[in-house]
Design a protein around this motif. Structure first.
Motif, PDB file in Angstrom:
ATOM      1  N   VAL A  47       0.838  -1.202   0.000  1.00 38.29           N
ATOM      2  CA  VAL A  47       0.000   0.000   0.000  1.00 38.29           C
ATOM      3  C   VAL A  47       0.874   1.253   0.000  1.00 38.29           C
ATOM      4  CG1 VAL A  47      -0.329   0.183   2.517  1.00 38.29           C
ATOM      5  CG2 VAL A  47      -2.068   1.096   0.968  1.00 38.29           C
ATOM      6  N   VAL A  48       2.014   1.201   0.670  1.00 40.24           N
ATOM      7  CA  VAL A  48       2.930   2.343   0.716  1.00 40.24           C
ATOM      8  C   VAL A  48       3.563   2.559  -0.659  1.00 40.24           C
ATOM      9  CG1 VAL A  48       5.088   3.209   1.731  1.00 40.24           C
ATOM     10  CG2 VAL A  48       3.332   2.185   3.188  1.00 40.24           C
ATOM     11  N   SER A 107      -6.397   0.847   4.743  1.00 39.23           N
ATOM     12  CA  SER A 107      -6.952   1.070   3.403  1.00 39.23           C
ATOM     13  C   SER A 107      -6.092   2.113   2.687  1.00 39.23           C
ATOM     14  CB  SER A 107      -8.387   1.586   3.509  1.00 39.23           C
ATOM     15  OG  SER A 107      -8.378   2.913   4.033  1.00 39.23           O
ATOM     16  N   GLN A 108      -6.247   2.190   1.375  1.00 42.17           N
ATOM     17  CA  GLN A 108      -5.485   3.201   0.640  1.00 42.17           C
ATOM     18  C   GLN A 108      -5.832   4.605   1.115  1.00 42.17           C
ATOM     19  OE1 GLN A 108      -5.255   2.846  -3.646  1.00 42.17           O
ATOM     20  NE2 GLN A 108      -3.376   1.696  -3.314  1.00 42.17           N
ATOM     21  N   ASP A 109      -7.102   4.860   1.400  1.00 41.62           N
ATOM     22  CA  ASP A 109      -7.489   6.193   1.866  1.00 41.62           C
ATOM     23  C   ASP A 109      -6.845   6.521   3.207  1.00 41.62           C
ATOM     24  OD1 ASP A 109      -8.984   6.816  -0.379  1.00 41.62           O
ATOM     25  OD2 ASP A 109     -10.893   6.180   0.510  1.00 41.62           O
ATOM     26  N   LYS A 113      -3.809   9.415   4.094  1.00 41.14           N
ATOM     27  CA  LYS A 113      -3.835  10.414   5.184  1.00 41.14           C
ATOM     28  C   LYS A 113      -2.525  10.379   5.961  1.00 41.14           C
ATOM     29  CE  LYS A 113      -8.836  10.189   5.630  1.00 41.14           C
ATOM     30  NZ  LYS A 113      -9.954   9.603   6.357  1.00 41.14           N
ATOM     31  N   ILE A 114      -2.026   9.191   6.230  1.00 41.22           N
ATOM     32  CA  ILE A 114      -0.745   9.045   6.939  1.00 41.22           C
ATOM     33  C   ILE A 114       0.383   9.612   6.072  1.00 41.22           C
ATOM     34  CG2 ILE A 114       0.919   7.359   7.832  1.00 41.22           C
ATOM     35  CD1 ILE A 114      -1.644   5.567   8.426  1.00 41.22           C
TER      36      ILE A 114
END
Length: 131
Positions: A47-48, A107-109, A113-114
């Motif tokens: 995801v990162v 999640s991707q969302d 945010k992170i």
């Protein structure tokens, strides 16, 4: 100038994003952002890798690195992202702790945010320290 270390436990998310953003946004040639983890994972979280591509940062060929006292000694500052007491103490090295949520299994969302929180903190850090 010495390098700036971004450290977390697995070196597969937060610290990788922080080092990449530091290197992307810094204006000084004599310093670079590096990252490591106290218990590195085998690879950067998928995801990162995905959300960083949205920011034109490719982490595809990056492998997590073990944070050793020897590596820490090459840095003037270590910014931790939740590894707390597991980060090595190195005399003369400034330690800053940023409490940032781990993007693993988010999640991707939520991961975006992170990512955006990290990028904002990096930009402020660069501006405040003239990097």
């Amino acid at each position: 100038m010495s390098d700036i270390m971004f450290a977390c436990v697995h070196n597969a998310g937060r610290s990788q994003m922080a080092a990449a953003f530091f290197n992307k946004h810094k204006t000084q040639d004599g310093v670079k952002g590096i990252s490591a983890g106290t218990n590195p994972a085998s690879e950067v979280h998928s995801v990162v890798r995905s959300i960083m591509l949205e920011k034109d940062v490719d982490l595809t060929n990056i492998t997590p690195v073990k944070l050793t006292p020897e590596l820490a000694k090459t840095c003037s500052t270590i910014i931790t992202m939740g590894c707390g007491e597991t980060c090595p103490y190195v005399p003369g090295v400034t330690i800053i702790d940023w409490k940032i949520t781990d993007p693993k299994d988010k999640s991707q969302d939520d991961a975006r945010k992170i990512r955006d929180e990290i990028e904002t903190k990096i930009k402020v850090f660069i501006a405040e320290n003239n990097y």
